[in-house]
Design a protein around this motif. Structure first.
Motif, mmCIF file in Angstrom:
data_model
loop_
_atom_site.group_PDB
_atom_site.id
_atom_site.type_symbol
_atom_site.label_atom_id
_atom_site.label_comp_id
_atom_site.label_asym_id
_atom_site.label_seq_id
_atom_site.Cartn_x
_atom_site.Cartn_y
_atom_site.Cartn_z
ATOM 1 N N HIS A 209 0.835 -1.208 0.000
ATOM 2 C CA HIS A 209 0.000 0.000 0.000
ATOM 3 C C HIS A 209 0.868 1.257 0.000
ATOM 4 C CE1 HIS A 209 -3.327 2.679 0.892
ATOM 5 N NE2 HIS A 209 -2.645 3.176 1.904
ATOM 6 N N ASP B 38 -4.428 9.478 3.754
ATOM 7 C CA ASP B 38 -5.325 8.502 3.114
ATOM 8 C C ASP B 38 -6.808 8.844 3.322
ATOM 9 O OD1 ASP B 38 -3.425 6.953 1.895
ATOM 10 O OD2 ASP B 38 -3.462 5.341 3.370
ATOM 11 N N ASP C 94 -4.306 -3.623 0.385
ATOM 12 C CA ASP C 94 -5.146 -3.014 -0.648
ATOM 13 C C ASP C 94 -6.002 -4.058 -1.358
ATOM 14 O OD1 ASP C 94 -4.617 -0.320 -0.423
ATOM 15 O OD2 ASP C 94 -2.872 -0.388 -1.743
ATOM 16 N N SER C 95 -7.111 -3.596 -1.940
ATOM 17 C CA SER C 95 -7.986 -4.470 -2.716
ATOM 18 C C SER C 95 -7.693 -4.378 -4.208
ATOM 19 C CB SER C 95 -9.456 -4.101 -2.460
ATOM 20 O OG SER C 95 -9.702 -2.755 -2.821
ATOM 21 N N ASN D 253 -4.426 -3.344 -7.331
ATOM 22 C CA ASN D 253 -3.079 -2.928 -7.711
ATOM 23 C C ASN D 253 -3.193 -1.814 -8.736
ATOM 24 O OD1 ASN D 253 -2.059 -4.923 -6.067
ATOM 25 N ND2 ASN D 253 -1.694 -6.380 -7.732
#
Length: 205
Positions: free
Chosen positions: A49, A137, A166-167, A169
């Motif tokens: 992340h 963020d 993270d979900s 890339n």
């Protein structure tokens, strides 16, 4: 959306004069994407992340240089993973006017709007007198608190956010020709996502 890959191409003039999606246009409606062109298998591992810091600063702010040093140190300690955008709000005079003899006035209404809509959501002017400040963020430091944070909070929250899974890339590349920037963002989802997704592009110098 699961195991899906989305490629987005934007042609953007500097200072956000325009943005155009290059076909094929993807339907972002409520239906699950069924075009297997955008499906990859196996699902790639999640990238580390990267943290976004939106710093609200001022040309006449005596405490702001020390806050810059805090962010410079965080960025240096985490090369390529801490992204800082410095913003100057166009606040009512005489709040944080550029110093006498300054060649430039970096303040903008866009920075003030961002502060009021995403960082300090209760009142766009509520943070007057509290510079330097900003958001990491766009999340609060602790549950139930504002996302507007003082510089003393940044380092700890940046360290915490660096470990977030993270979900998706994200890979971004860009070229500039004759004042026109071509920006290509490649987004690969690594897990199911049901929340609204937005892509923002910032041009910094």
């Amino acid at each position: 959306m699961k195991k899906s890959f989305i490629a987005i191409c934007c042609l953007a003039a500097f200072l956000f004069q325009g943005c155009k999606e290059v076909p094929p246009v993807i339907n972002f409606g409520s239906q699950k994407v069924t075009d297997t062109t955008y499906v990859v298998s196996p699902v790639p591992a999640a990238q580390a992340h990267n943290v976004l810091v939106e710093e609200f600063t001022g040309e006449s702010c005596s405490n702001c240089p020390a806050a810059h040093d805090v962010l410079d140190a965080a960025a240096a300690a985490n090369a390529g993973r801490v992204n800082v955008i410095s913003l100057y709000q166009n606040l009512p005079a005489p709040i944080d006017l550029p110093p006498g003899g300054a060649h430039y006035d970096f303040r903008s209404d866009a920075a003030k709007t961002l502060s009021g809509s995403t960082i300090y959501t209760t009142n766009a002017d509520a943070n007057i007198g509290s510079l330097p400040g900003g958001g990491v963020d766009r999340v609060p430091a602790t549950s139930g608190t504002t996302t507007w944070l003082g510089s003393a909070t940044w380092t700890g929250l940046i360290t915490s956010r660096l470990s977030v899974a993270d979900s998706l890339n994200l890979e971004v590349s860009s070229t500039v020709t004759a004042g026109v920037a071509t920006i290509i963002a490649k987004i690969t989802y690594t897990q199911s996502v049901s929340t609204l997704q937005n892509l923002s592009i910032a041009v910094v110098e």
